[in-house]
Design an enzyme around this catalytic site. Structure first.
Site, PDB file in Angstrom:
ATOM      1  N   ASP A 167      35.571  40.944  49.194  1.00  0.00           N
ATOM      2  CA  ASP A 167      37.038  40.532  48.714  1.00  0.00           C
ATOM      3  C   ASP A 167      36.782  39.814  47.422  1.00  0.00           C
ATOM      4  O   ASP A 167      37.464  38.569  46.941  1.00  0.00           O
ATOM      5  CB  ASP A 167      37.149  39.286  49.907  1.00  0.00           C
ATOM      6  CG  ASP A 167      38.556  38.675  49.482  1.00  0.00           C
ATOM      7  OD1 ASP A 167      39.426  39.370  49.327  1.00  0.00           O
ATOM      8  OD2 ASP A 167      38.632  37.528  49.900  1.00  0.00           O
ATOM      9  N   ASN A 417      25.031  38.858  52.447  1.00  0.00           N
ATOM     10  CA  ASN A 417      26.303  38.010  52.896  1.00  0.00           C
ATOM     11  C   ASN A 417      27.092  38.909  53.874  1.00  0.00           C
ATOM     12  O   ASN A 417      27.625  39.971  53.472  1.00  0.00           O
ATOM     13  CB  ASN A 417      27.094  37.714  51.523  1.00  0.00           C
ATOM     14  CG  ASN A 417      28.390  36.965  52.007  1.00  0.00           C
ATOM     15  OD1 ASN A 417      28.245  35.911  52.514  1.00  0.00           O
ATOM     16  ND2 ASN A 417      29.593  37.635  51.969  1.00  0.00           N
ATOM     17  N   GLU A 418      27.437  38.332  54.908  1.00  0.00           N
ATOM     18  CA  GLU A 418      28.239  39.074  55.925  1.00  0.00           C
ATOM     19  C   GLU A 418      27.847  40.666  56.161  1.00  0.00           C
ATOM     20  O   GLU A 418      28.788  41.485  56.315  1.00  0.00           O
ATOM     21  CB  GLU A 418      29.693  39.039  55.755  1.00  0.00           C
ATOM     22  CG  GLU A 418      30.254  37.574  55.582  1.00  0.00           C
ATOM     23  CD  GLU A 418      31.022  37.429  54.302  1.00  0.00           C
ATOM     24  OE1 GLU A 418      31.471  38.460  53.714  1.00  0.00           O
ATOM     25  OE2 GLU A 418      31.220  36.404  54.065  1.00  0.00           O
ATOM     26  N   ASN A 472      29.726  31.584  58.212  1.00  0.00           N
ATOM     27  CA  ASN A 472      31.183  31.749  57.720  1.00  0.00           C
ATOM     28  C   ASN A 472      32.168  31.949  58.943  1.00  0.00           C
ATOM     29  O   ASN A 472      32.275  32.755  59.499  1.00  0.00           O
ATOM     30  CB  ASN A 472      31.214  33.155  56.817  1.00  0.00           C
ATOM     31  CG  ASN A 472      30.151  33.086  55.529  1.00  0.00           C
ATOM     32  OD1 ASN A 472      29.672  32.159  55.368  1.00  0.00           O
ATOM     33  ND2 ASN A 472      30.086  34.312  54.828  1.00  0.00           N
ATOM     34  N   TYR A 474      36.329  31.174  60.423  1.00  0.00           N
ATOM     35  CA  TYR A 474      37.765  31.054  59.887  1.00  0.00           C
ATOM     36  C   TYR A 474      38.521  30.738  60.923  1.00  0.00           C
ATOM     37  O   TYR A 474      39.753  31.145  61.224  1.00  0.00           O
ATOM     38  CB  TYR A 474      38.066  31.895  59.061  1.00  0.00           C
ATOM     39  CG  TYR A 474      37.496  32.198  57.633  1.00  0.00           C
ATOM     40  CD1 TYR A 474      38.004  31.348  56.666  1.00  0.00           C
ATOM     41  CD2 TYR A 474      36.143  32.842  57.389  1.00  0.00           C
ATOM     42  CE1 TYR A 474      37.420  31.472  55.351  1.00  0.00           C
ATOM     43  CE2 TYR A 474      35.785  32.838  56.086  1.00  0.00           C
ATOM     44  CZ  TYR A 474      36.299  32.080  55.440  1.00  0.00           C
ATOM     45  OH  TYR A 474      35.890  32.015  53.942  1.00  0.00           O
ATOM     46  N   TYR A 478      41.668  33.092  60.018  1.00  0.00           N
ATOM     47  CA  TYR A 478      41.753  34.481  60.570  1.00  0.00           C
ATOM     48  C   TYR A 478      42.112  34.306  62.066  1.00  0.00           C
ATOM     49  O   TYR A 478      42.417  35.211  62.621  1.00  0.00           O
ATOM     50  CB  TYR A 478      40.753  35.289  60.061  1.00  0.00           C
ATOM     51  CG  TYR A 478      40.652  35.301  58.752  1.00  0.00           C
ATOM     52  CD1 TYR A 478      41.940  36.077  58.089  1.00  0.00           C
ATOM     53  CD2 TYR A 478      39.620  35.108  57.793  1.00  0.00           C
ATOM     54  CE1 TYR A 478      41.732  36.218  56.576  1.00  0.00           C
ATOM     55  CE2 TYR A 478      39.669  35.045  56.438  1.00  0.00           C
ATOM     56  CZ  TYR A 478      40.553  35.743  55.631  1.00  0.00           C
ATOM     57  OH  TYR A 478      40.550  36.120  54.484  1.00  0.00           O
ATOM     58  N   GLU A 512      31.008  29.282  54.649  1.00  0.00           N
ATOM     59  CA  GLU A 512      32.240  29.227  54.489  1.00  0.00           C
ATOM     60  C   GLU A 512      33.119  28.961  55.609  1.00  0.00           C
ATOM     61  O   GLU A 512      32.940  29.070  56.574  1.00  0.00           O
ATOM     62  CB  GLU A 512      32.621  30.899  54.325  1.00  0.00           C
ATOM     63  CG  GLU A 512      32.020  31.558  53.139  1.00  0.00           C
ATOM     64  CD  GLU A 512      32.535  33.118  52.990  1.00  0.00           C
ATOM     65  OE1 GLU A 512      34.043  33.398  53.490  1.00  0.00           O
ATOM     66  OE2 GLU A 512      32.001  33.839  52.132  1.00  0.00           O
ATOM     67  N   TRP A 557      35.029  27.201  51.202  1.00  0.00           N
ATOM     68  CA  TRP A 557      35.438  28.532  50.701  1.00  0.00           C
ATOM     69  C   TRP A 557      36.895  28.401  50.175  1.00  0.00           C
ATOM     70  O   TRP A 557      37.813  28.204  51.053  1.00  0.00           O
ATOM     71  CB  TRP A 557      35.286  29.894  51.534  1.00  0.00           C
ATOM     72  CG  TRP A 557      35.523  31.045  50.938  1.00  0.00           C
ATOM     73  CD1 TRP A 557      36.844  31.783  50.723  1.00  0.00           C
ATOM     74  CD2 TRP A 557      34.591  31.764  50.068  1.00  0.00           C
ATOM     75  NE1 TRP A 557      36.309  33.023  50.133  1.00  0.00           N
ATOM     76  CE2 TRP A 557      35.016  32.994  49.557  1.00  0.00           C
ATOM     77  CE3 TRP A 557      33.229  31.471  49.828  1.00  0.00           C
ATOM     78  CZ2 TRP A 557      34.480  33.779  48.545  1.00  0.00           C
ATOM     79  CZ3 TRP A 557      32.569  32.242  48.766  1.00  0.00           C
ATOM     80  CH2 TRP A 557      33.191  33.246  48.314  1.00  0.00           C
ATOM     81  N   LYS A 576      42.077  30.689  48.550  1.00  0.00           N
ATOM     82  CA  LYS A 576      41.518  29.533  49.661  1.00  0.00           C
ATOM     83  C   LYS A 576      40.906  28.342  48.464  1.00  0.00           C
ATOM     84  O   LYS A 576      40.114  27.520  48.973  1.00  0.00           O
ATOM     85  CB  LYS A 576      40.371  30.153  50.269  1.00  0.00           C
ATOM     86  CG  LYS A 576      40.901  31.088  51.374  1.00  0.00           C
ATOM     87  CD  LYS A 576      39.986  31.292  52.429  1.00  0.00           C
ATOM     88  CE  LYS A 576      40.708  32.351  53.283  1.00  0.00           C
ATOM     89  NZ  LYS A 576      40.857  33.749  52.813  1.00  0.00           N
TER      90      LYS A 576
HETATM   91  C1  CKU Z   1      36.443  35.309  52.537  1.00  0.00           C
HETATM   92  C2  CKU Z   1      33.780  36.208  57.524  1.00  0.00           C
HETATM   93  C3  CKU Z   1      34.193  35.696  56.304  1.00  0.00           C
HETATM   94  C4  CKU Z   1      33.685  36.459  54.934  1.00  0.00           C
HETATM   95  N1  CKU Z   1      34.399  35.936  53.765  1.00  0.00           N
HETATM   96  C5  CKU Z   1      33.848  36.688  52.673  1.00  0.00           C
HETATM   97  C6  CKU Z   1      34.735  36.090  51.466  1.00  0.00           C
HETATM   98  O1  CKU Z   1      34.118  36.978  50.368  1.00  0.00           O
HETATM   99  C7  CKU Z   1      36.242  36.364  51.583  1.00  0.00           C
HETATM  100  O2  CKU Z   1      36.593  35.705  50.432  1.00  0.00           O
HETATM  101  C8  CKU Z   1      35.772  35.851  53.876  1.00  0.00           C
HETATM  102  C9  CKU Z   1      37.954  35.176  52.798  1.00  0.00           C
HETATM  103  O3  CKU Z   1      38.781  34.452  51.972  1.00  0.00           O
HETATM  104  O4  CKU Z   1      38.457  36.023  53.520  1.00  0.00           O
END
Ligand code: CKU
Length: 605
Positions: A167, A417-418, A472, A474, A478, A512, A557, A576
């Site tokens: 992203d 990462n993830e 991480n 959300y 999300y 995050e 984040w 964000k």
């Molecule tokens: C972030 C599972 C979350 C992964 N995270 C990665 C990061 O690079 C993205 O920018 C989510 C987002 O804002 O969706």
């Protein structure tokens, strides 16, 4: 061992480092005929572009911004005659994502991996006391055999396009400084340091690698310039009495000088600022110099207007000032190793860094951060090409640790990462990466990786590798955002209860969490995307963090809004940020400042 030294370029008594930054000739190879047309000997056109910078955001044409393929850079450099007899290198801070270097028409070096330095040894290929033509072909295509992962597609109009599995915008080019360097034939190639603190004194165990057999001595100076220790030999111990420790926001930097001598004659001298400190994980605590620290800070990006991912010394300064203002003490270099100057600044300002290799997008989905929240699983590590990816990943990790190991600010390595973590094939992949990190780091710093939303107890097979469990999450964005936020909190606590039940006896860290917020939008009562909602969201998340003792840090984040690929989920980028892309505070910044200024360094100890 790498084939070239990763030490930061410096001018010393024996070395010269001349900046090659400035305007370079530039050409996009739309026709893909650069090789055939002899660009290696000189590129067509008259266009000039700044280095360091991403090339994408200078121009007004969309085809340039989105260009995927080869771009060519050229510069003439004068190599002084008095350098003859030395080793001559051209050192690229980074070329994203791969590069081939030509000097006077001849191919000299190539490198893959867009966020770490490499050197072209041009000793035998330059004309001394004369100008030499340096041409660099940089390619920015994304693949699944290199990190970060993604795909390159071809559109019906014949143009290539990058499809990142991550992203952030696929900025590229010569994004960091370039140096022309002269070092003696016998030179300091690398060094390692490890610290032991006993009472008021400290021991620095050191080992130095050189390219010859002459004697080595190592001298340490304090901030007043007084000698603090001296030792002889390629390895040994520097005994520092009444050592000043490197502490969070109270960084004490010693100057380490390494010399190679032949009797009275100095063959080479290299120096670097270092800090005496230890890092250790004990139970659920992260210990710095034996004392618990609670991390407050950010996942960041190297990203700003006009220059994209190009290193900007002014933006760096502003970012550190904002981080101090808000009460942060740490950040993660999401999602790739940053410019070396940023680590030097963190050393000086006493910030803690979780240093991340560019292993992002190891999850087969164009919107992995979205789909992961739905529970989607992909067997990413079962591809035929996985061994190639592993090779590139290991190489990048070796470059990262070699480059950054002597920064006191670097307290942990983030190795992925993830990634996908649910298939059996992920396990041996992780094992190789985690073992390698320990093997390369004499300080054996903690290793971690950021767990995506679907990496939860019962599903994730890889968290046991981590010394710090980095999540991480959300919930409230999300997952169950807006008016459903109360349910988000219930689900969030449910997951944390499940982790708690595992009794891992390891520190947890949020790498995050965040909510997209338009710096221009206010709405009472709140709606998602408004500044009011960002505050509501942060209050909910903070109350959850405060309820679990094993959570030892929070890195929101993101530090600032940043550019991404365009799409229906992103309003001209990811919003964000706690600060806007222009580095001004949103309302959430004041909320975090209030919280972080209050939380003691040893919170929850
Ligand atoms: C972030 C599972 C979350 C992964 N995270 C990665 C990061 O690079 C993205 O920018 C989510 C987002 O804002 O969706």
């Amino acid at each position: 061992m790498l084939e070239y030294s990763m030490l930061y370029p410096r001018t010393t008594k024996s070395r010269r480092a001349v900046s090659m930054d400035g305007m370079w000739k530039f050409h996009l190879d739309q026709e893909e005929w650069g090789e055939e047309k002899g660009f290696a000997e000189g590129i067509p056109g008259k266009d000039l572009i700044p280095v360091p910078a991403s090339f994408q955001d200078f121009y007004t044409g969309k085809e340039i911004r989105e260009f995927t393929g080869d771009v060519w850079y050229e510069k003439d450099i004068f190599v002084p005659g008095e350098w003859e007899g030395n080793k001559i290198f051209i050192r690229f801070g980074a070329a994203t994502h791969r590069a081939v270097v030509f000097v006077n028409g001849k191919e000299i070096a190539s490198h893959e991996g867009g966020f770490l330095p490499f050197c072209a040894d041009v000793t035998e290929h330059v004309c001394y006391n004369a100008y030499n033509k340096v041409v660099v072909k940089v390619n920015n295509e994304l693949t699944v055999t290199n990190i970060p992962c993604g795909e390159t597609i071809t559109l019906p109009n014949g143009r290539k396009m990058s499809k990142p599995y991550f992203d952030f915008f696929n900025y590229s080019g010569l994004q960091r400084s370039v140096y022309l360097m002269s070092v003696p034939k016998e030179y300091v190639f690398d060094f390692d340091l490890d610290y032991k603190i006993s009472g008021r004194d400290a021991e620095i165990n050191y080992s130095v690698q050189t390219t010859g057999e002459h004697a080595v001595e190592v001298e340490l100076f304090d901030e007043e310039g007084k000698q603090a220790a001296l030792a002889k030999g390629k390895s040994g111990v520097l005994e520092v009495e009444n050592a000043h420790l490197w502490r969070v926001h109270k960084a004490y930097l010693y100057r380490l000088v390494i010399r190679i001598t032949d009797g009275d004659r100095l063959l080479d001298e290299y120096e670097q600022e270092i800090g005496i400190r230890t890092v250790e994980i004990k139970g659920t605590s992260i210990l710095l110099n034996g004392k618990p620290v609670y991390l407050k800070g950010f996942g960041k990006h190297e990203d700003s207007d006009i220059v994209g991912r190009g290193f900007q010394i002014g933006v760096m300064k502003r970012d550190f000032e904002l981080m101090k203002w808000i009460g942060a003490n740490s950040f993660r270099t999401a999602h790739y190793p940053y410019s070396e100057e940023i680590y030097q600044m963190a050393d000086r300002e006493g910030f803690l860094i979780i240093d991340e290799v560019a292993a992002v997008g190891l999850f087969a989905s164009l919107m992995n951060f979205m789909e992961a929240s739905t529970g989607k699983e992909t067997a990413f590590f079962e591809k035929e090409t996985t061994p190639l990816l592993l090779k590139a990943h290991k190489r990048a990790l070796e470059e990262l640790i070699t480059r950054d190991k002597n920064h006191p600010s670097v307290i942990a390595w983030s190795l992925l990462n993830e990634p996908e973590t649910s298939s059996d094939a992920a396990v041996p992949y992780f094992k190789e990466i985690f073992d390698l990190a320990h093997e390369l780091d004499v300080q054996k710093r903690p290793r971690t990786f950021a767990l995506v939303m679907n990496s939860v107890p019962g599903v994730c097979k890889c968290y046991p590798f981590s010394d710090i469990i980095a999540l991480n999450r959300y919930y409230g964005w999300y997952v169950k955002g807006g008016y459903e936020i109360s349910e988000a909190e219930v689900l969030f606590r449910k997951e944390l209860d499940a982790w708690k039940a595992l009794n891992l006896n390891k520190p947890f860290l949020f790498t995050e969490y965040g909510a997209d917020t338009m710096g221009t939008e206010h709405k009472l009562p709140s709606v998602m995307w408004s500044q009011e909602y960002q505050e509501e969201y942060l209050n909910m998340v903070n109350s959850v963090f405060d309820s679990y003792d094993f959570i030892k840090g929070e890195q929101v984040w993101n530090f600032a809004d940043f550019q991404t690929t365009e799409g229906i989920l992103r309003v001209n980028g990811n919003k964000k940020g706690i600060f806007t892309r222009q580095r001004q505070p949103k309302d959430g910044a004041y909320l975090l400042r209030k919280r972080w200024k209050k939380l003691p360094l040893d919170y929850k100890a």
